[in-house]
Motif scaffolding. Structure first.
Motif, PDB file in Angstrom:
ATOM      1  N   ILE A 143       0.837  -1.199   0.000  1.00  0.00           N
ATOM      2  CA  ILE A 143       0.000   0.000   0.000  1.00  0.00           C
ATOM      3  C   ILE A 143       0.873   1.250   0.000  1.00  0.00           C
ATOM      4  O   ILE A 143       0.610   2.213  -0.740  1.00  0.00           O
ATOM      5  CB  ILE A 143      -0.956  -0.006   1.204  1.00  0.00           C
ATOM      6  CG1 ILE A 143      -1.994  -1.129   1.046  1.00  0.00           C
ATOM      7  CG2 ILE A 143      -1.655   1.342   1.355  1.00  0.00           C
ATOM      8  CD1 ILE A 143      -2.907  -1.301   2.244  1.00  0.00           C
ATOM      9  N   ALA A 144       1.926   1.249   0.795  1.00  0.00           N
ATOM     10  CA  ALA A 144       2.829   2.398   0.853  1.00  0.00           C
ATOM     11  C   ALA A 144       3.508   2.623  -0.502  1.00  0.00           C
ATOM     12  O   ALA A 144       3.690   3.777  -0.946  1.00  0.00           O
ATOM     13  CB  ALA A 144       3.870   2.193   1.949  1.00  0.00           C
ATOM     14  N   TYR A 145       3.877   1.538  -1.165  1.00  0.00           N
ATOM     15  CA  TYR A 145       4.504   1.630  -2.482  1.00  0.00           C
ATOM     16  C   TYR A 145       3.535   2.266  -3.480  1.00  0.00           C
ATOM     17  O   TYR A 145       3.895   3.173  -4.243  1.00  0.00           O
ATOM     18  CB  TYR A 145       4.910   0.240  -2.942  1.00  0.00           C
ATOM     19  CG  TYR A 145       5.419   0.172  -4.361  1.00  0.00           C
ATOM     20  CD1 TYR A 145       6.670   0.663  -4.700  1.00  0.00           C
ATOM     21  CD2 TYR A 145       4.632  -0.397  -5.370  1.00  0.00           C
ATOM     22  CE1 TYR A 145       7.138   0.594  -6.004  1.00  0.00           C
ATOM     23  CE2 TYR A 145       5.082  -0.469  -6.669  1.00  0.00           C
ATOM     24  CZ  TYR A 145       6.333   0.031  -6.984  1.00  0.00           C
ATOM     25  OH  TYR A 145       6.790  -0.034  -8.270  1.00  0.00           O
ATOM     26  N   MET A 146       2.268   1.816  -3.453  1.00  0.00           N
ATOM     27  CA  MET A 146       1.253   2.378  -4.338  1.00  0.00           C
ATOM     28  C   MET A 146       1.041   3.855  -4.051  1.00  0.00           C
ATOM     29  O   MET A 146       0.997   4.688  -4.968  1.00  0.00           O
ATOM     30  CB  MET A 146      -0.060   1.599  -4.176  1.00  0.00           C
ATOM     31  CG  MET A 146      -1.254   2.155  -4.925  1.00  0.00           C
ATOM     32  SD  MET A 146      -2.141   3.457  -4.009  1.00  0.00           S
ATOM     33  CE  MET A 146      -2.698   2.558  -2.589  1.00  0.00           C
ATOM     34  N   GLU A 147       0.907   4.190  -2.775  1.00  0.00           N
ATOM     35  CA  GLU A 147       0.673   5.595  -2.409  1.00  0.00           C
ATOM     36  C   GLU A 147       1.855   6.471  -2.801  1.00  0.00           C
ATOM     37  O   GLU A 147       1.672   7.633  -3.192  1.00  0.00           O
ATOM     38  CB  GLU A 147       0.411   5.694  -0.904  1.00  0.00           C
ATOM     39  CG  GLU A 147      -0.932   5.091  -0.487  1.00  0.00           C
ATOM     40  CD  GLU A 147      -1.124   5.064   1.019  1.00  0.00           C
ATOM     41  OE1 GLU A 147      -0.099   5.176   1.743  1.00  0.00           O
ATOM     42  OE2 GLU A 147      -2.279   4.928   1.475  1.00  0.00           O
ATOM     43  N   GLY A 148       3.057   5.914  -2.720  1.00  0.00           N
ATOM     44  CA  GLY A 148       4.248   6.662  -3.131  1.00  0.00           C
ATOM     45  C   GLY A 148       4.204   7.014  -4.611  1.00  0.00           C
ATOM     46  O   GLY A 148       4.574   8.130  -5.013  1.00  0.00           O
ATOM     47  N   ILE A 149       3.754   6.071  -5.443  1.00  0.00           N
ATOM     48  CA  ILE A 149       3.640   6.339  -6.881  1.00  0.00           C
ATOM     49  C   ILE A 149       2.647   7.462  -7.141  1.00  0.00           C
ATOM     50  O   ILE A 149       2.911   8.395  -7.902  1.00  0.00           O
ATOM     51  CB  ILE A 149       3.210   5.056  -7.632  1.00  0.00           C
ATOM     52  CG1 ILE A 149       4.320   4.002  -7.582  1.00  0.00           C
ATOM     53  CG2 ILE A 149       2.858   5.369  -9.086  1.00  0.00           C
ATOM     54  CD1 ILE A 149       3.925   2.667  -8.183  1.00  0.00           C
TER      55      ILE A 149
END
Length: 536
Positions: A143-149
């Protein structure tokens, strides 16, 4: 020279990927300036300036990221290529196995630990490879990776048209995570889908190519798959969360979420969904019609036919047409043949003739299925004469007529208007004289070339004359290089016909003289001169 710190971790990783995919070309160092080309959505040009100590002083790239002054993956790829040079080539995968086997276990363990610390997504990949279940920390990392994008791409408030392909490409890795979760852990899949949907609602962009819309659609499709066999316990957790997204003011189009919810089969939540649809229609004061979602839910839950038809008949004509195939197929599945025929015939009466082909075909196949040969033949005949150039209808109609075809063929063909569409039937029937006449009267140069191989022996003079006429007209009405290149191509194709050489020479001479000021044309005609010299 530690260049990694110049970039966001994800950007540098993608640059490494571009380097690994051998996308960096024409690398050149001129004094303190490094230049190169990187194959991305298109070919991008990068320029990196170093100071006297070898540290990066300035970077530029003509991609959307680079033009905004943000360090991009293309610049990272160029730096990696400059640092490590060309990729090593190993011809056989066994060489990798042999190399790894020679390294002691302690070294390998230390390397993996460092790799996982630097890039937690590598840990996820390793767990999947080793069939180790992902845990809550892995979910939070995804989720953090997605939000970072999303945050990185929306940092300037708006994603313009030219930056959308890169955003779309980055989001592909998120959808890979969702796909993997669908197979491994339903809870993780639910959570990641809903978190991604929520994050994308914050995206403001130029979506002229529909990339963001397709992301929402894919999320809705994945959600529908999960909801189609969701348990009571899962719906207790996720139903309200989904409905909160439906009602979220940021959500301009609830279609994908509502379509997913029509797949719910647990009765308590089916009833809640039906009530929610009614409330949405009340809240919108009839501005939108959500009835088709009710129909979809009824069908998925095998509701009584009367209930489905009542909702169906209440639809606006345009929505009714959209749902017609779904409702009619439901009637077929329930073996309600009389109702199926009645509804489909009524629909055909209400629908403009230009739009009814798909439903005529449904009726045709229905009559064939139940053995009503007279009605089947009549509907097939109507379809054939409505679309006489459709090869499928032609073959089916011919097969049904059977042995009487040759006797009836001329009468049938006389009912079909003369046009270029008739060429397919003439060809199938071996009626080459009629085919040649059809091409002369209605065909283009491409049509003539399509059938050149079957006509050139018997009709060479007529074929040459027709092709020369079309080529001459092309030259008269055009002024762009692409068409000039096509003219040269067609002239060279003519040379495959016996006796065409003199006509091609005559055309070439005419074009050289008449269009001598068209430099692009004169340039493209060189290909014809080369072909003629090869035939000499």
């Amino acid at each position: 020279m530690g260049y990694k710190d110049l970039f966001d971790d994800v950007i540098f990783k993608r640059g490494m990927g571009y380097y690994s995919d051998d996308r960096v070309h024409h690398v050149k160092m001129d004094g303190h300036v490094l230049t190169g080309e990187v194959d991305g959505t298109k070919k991008y040009h990068c320029k990196i300036t170093f100071d006297a100590s070898g540290e990066v002083k300035k970077m530029s790239c003509d991609c959307p990221y680079g033009e905004n002054g943000t360090p991009c993956k293309h610049e990272a790829a160029l730096l990696v290529k400059f640092t490590y040079g060309d990729l090593p080539f190993l011809a056989d995968g066994d060489e990798f196995d042999d190399f790894v086997a020679e390294v002691n276990e302690g070294t390998k363990n230390a390397f993996l630990a460092q790799l996982f610390r630097n890039d937690p997504r590598q840990l996820e990949a390793f767990k999947r490879f080793a069939h180790i279940a992902l845990d809550e920390q892995d979910l939070m990392q995804m989720i953090a990776y997605m939000e970072g994008i999303v945050e990185r791409n929306t940092a300037k408030g708006f994603i313009d048209y030219y930056a959308m392909p890169d955003f779309d490409e980055e989001m592909n890795s998120v959808f890979e995570d969702i796909h993997n979760c669908m197979e491994e852990n339903r809870k993780h899949a639910f959570c990641l889908i809903l978190a991604t949907y929520d994050a994308l609602l914050n995206v403001e962009c130029d979506d002229s190519d529909g990339r963001l819309g397709m992301m929402f659609k894919h999320l809705g499709d994945y959600l529908g798959i999960l909801l189609s066999d969701a348990s009571q316990e899962e719906l207790d957790i996720y139903y309200d969360k989904i409905m909160s997204l439906v009602k979220d003011p940021r959500c301009d189009d609830q279609e994908y979420l509502l379509n997913a919810l029509t797949k719910v089969t647990v009765k308590e939540y089916v009833d809640r969904f039906n009530d929610a649809i009614e409330n949405l229609m009340d809240d919108d004061d009839g501005f939108r019609d959500y009835t088709h979602f009710l129909i979809e839910s009824h069908i998925n839950n095998h509701a009584p036919i009367e209930q489905v038809l009542t909702e169906y008949h209440s639809l606006h004509p345009m929505l009714k047409r959209d749902m017609a195939k779904r409702v009619c197929n439901y009637l077929l599945d329930c073996e309600e043949y009389d109702l199926f025929e009645k509804e489909l015939k009524q629909l055909l009466k209400e629908m403009p003739d230009r739009d009814n082909t798909e439903y005529m075909e449904m009726l045709k196949d229905f009559y064939k299925k139940i053995g009503n040969h007279q009605a089947y033949f009549k509907t097939l005949e109507d379809l054939f004469f409505k679309h006489p150039y459709n090869k499928d209808y032609y073959h089916e109609y011919k097969d049904v007529i059977g042995d009487d075809w040759n006797q009836k063929r001329n009468d049938i063909f006389n009912r079909i208007p003369e046009s270029i569409g008739k060429k397919n039937i003439y060809f199938e029937e071996g009626m080459y004289d009629q085919l040649m006449s059809c091409l002369e009267n209605f065909g283009s140069i491409s049509d003539l070339e399509e059938y050149m191989d079957v006509l050139k022996d018997q009709y060479s003079d007529r074929l040459i004359t027709a092709m020369a006429k079309d080529i001459d007209e092309m030259a008269l009405r055009t002024s762009n290089r692409y068409t000039y290149r096509s003219i040269a191509y067609h002239m060279n194709r003519m040379l495959a016909i016996d006796g065409a050489k003199d006509t091609v020479i005559s055309l070439l001479s005419k074009f050289r003289s008449k269009y001598r000021n068209r430099r692009a044309m004169q340039d493209e005609l060189k290909a014809v001169e080369i072909a003629l010299s090869e035939q000499a």
